[in-house]
Design an enzyme around this catalytic site. Sequence first.
Site, PDB file in Angstrom:
ATOM      1  N   CYS A   1       0.844  -1.199   0.000  1.00 49.59           N
ATOM      2  CA  CYS A   1       0.000   0.000   0.000  1.00 49.59           C
ATOM      3  C   CYS A   1       0.880   1.251   0.000  1.00 49.59           C
ATOM      4  O   CYS A   1       1.783   1.373   0.834  1.00 49.59           O
ATOM      5  CB  CYS A   1      -0.903  -0.019   1.228  1.00 49.59           C
ATOM      6  SG  CYS A   1      -1.881   1.480   1.406  1.00 49.59           S
TER       7      CYS A   1
ATOM      8  N   CYS B   1       0.347   3.108   3.517  1.00 44.18           N
ATOM      9  CA  CYS B   1       0.802   2.614   4.834  1.00 44.18           C
ATOM     10  C   CYS B   1       1.787   1.443   4.750  1.00 44.18           C
ATOM     11  O   CYS B   1       2.168   0.886   5.764  1.00 44.18           O
ATOM     12  CB  CYS B   1      -0.403   2.202   5.669  1.00 44.18           C
ATOM     13  SG  CYS B   1      -1.175   0.667   5.100  1.00 44.18           S
TER      14      CYS B   1
ATOM     15  N   CYS C   1      -7.530  -0.740   1.540  1.00 40.50           N
ATOM     16  CA  CYS C   1      -6.511  -1.303   2.432  1.00 40.50           C
ATOM     17  C   CYS C   1      -7.120  -1.410   3.823  1.00 40.50           C
ATOM     18  O   CYS C   1      -7.732  -0.459   4.308  1.00 40.50           O
ATOM     19  CB  CYS C   1      -5.301  -0.370   2.438  1.00 40.50           C
ATOM     20  SG  CYS C   1      -4.117  -0.746   3.743  1.00 40.50           S
TER      21      CYS C   1
ATOM     22  N   CYS D   1      -5.168   1.315   6.442  1.00 43.33           N
ATOM     23  CA  CYS D   1      -5.327   2.773   6.368  1.00 43.33           C
ATOM     24  C   CYS D   1      -6.615   3.183   5.653  1.00 43.33           C
ATOM     25  O   CYS D   1      -6.880   4.377   5.512  1.00 43.33           O
ATOM     26  CB  CYS D   1      -4.121   3.406   5.682  1.00 43.33           C
ATOM     27  SG  CYS D   1      -4.045   3.119   3.900  1.00 43.33           S
TER      28      CYS D   1
ATOM     29  N   CYS E   1      -8.821  -5.112  -9.732  1.00 45.91           N
ATOM     30  CA  CYS E   1      -8.389  -4.082 -10.678  1.00 45.91           C
ATOM     31  C   CYS E   1      -7.914  -2.882  -9.857  1.00 45.91           C
ATOM     32  O   CYS E   1      -8.718  -2.179  -9.245  1.00 45.91           O
ATOM     33  CB  CYS E   1      -9.583  -3.728 -11.564  1.00 45.91           C
ATOM     34  SG  CYS E   1      -9.170  -2.548 -12.846  1.00 45.91           S
TER      35      CYS E   1
HETATM   36 FE    FE Z   1      -2.813   1.160   3.522  1.00 42.15          FE
END
Ligand code: FE
Length: 160
Positions: free
Chosen positions: A77, A80, A126, A129, A149
């Site tokens: 990510c 984060c 995510c 976060c 996607c």
């Molecule tokens: Fe994240």
Amino acid sequence: MASIKKILLSAFLLVCITSCAQQTSNQKEMEDKISKSDEQWKHKLTEEEYQVLRKKGTERAFTGEFWNHHEKGIYICAGCQLELFSSETKFESGSGWPSFYDAISKDNVKIKKDVSFGMVREELVCSKCEGHLGHVFPDGPKPTGLRYCINSVSLDFKKL
Ligand code: FE
């Protein structure tokens, strides 16, 4: 009589222990999550990352860093650094966005219902976060039949 007392005491202790354990696991979950104000995110992210991760924007197809990227590694990510996808599950979808048929762990991503733009879609965020990653569609390859996607902007890459 004494044994009833014992049973009641044991039951009471069990309830205490269970609720305590539950609290600990909830606390752990809270600690694992990242919560920042809009201002803090603006400061931490690039303008492009902010627009996609925090404002649910979408990068233009075939323009991102990873749609045509083939190195072995882990996609994390960009907000984060939580591990999200492995290059092992990346496939050529032809969509112009990096596409995966599975996430690295069900715990690291979360699906939300998205009804924007007159469509019903499954938004992927995510789990740490809550950053917007992309959408999940039911037209992917085996073994999952799913197509994650994802915006390249929402991802960073760790080479293995
Ligand atoms: Fe994240």
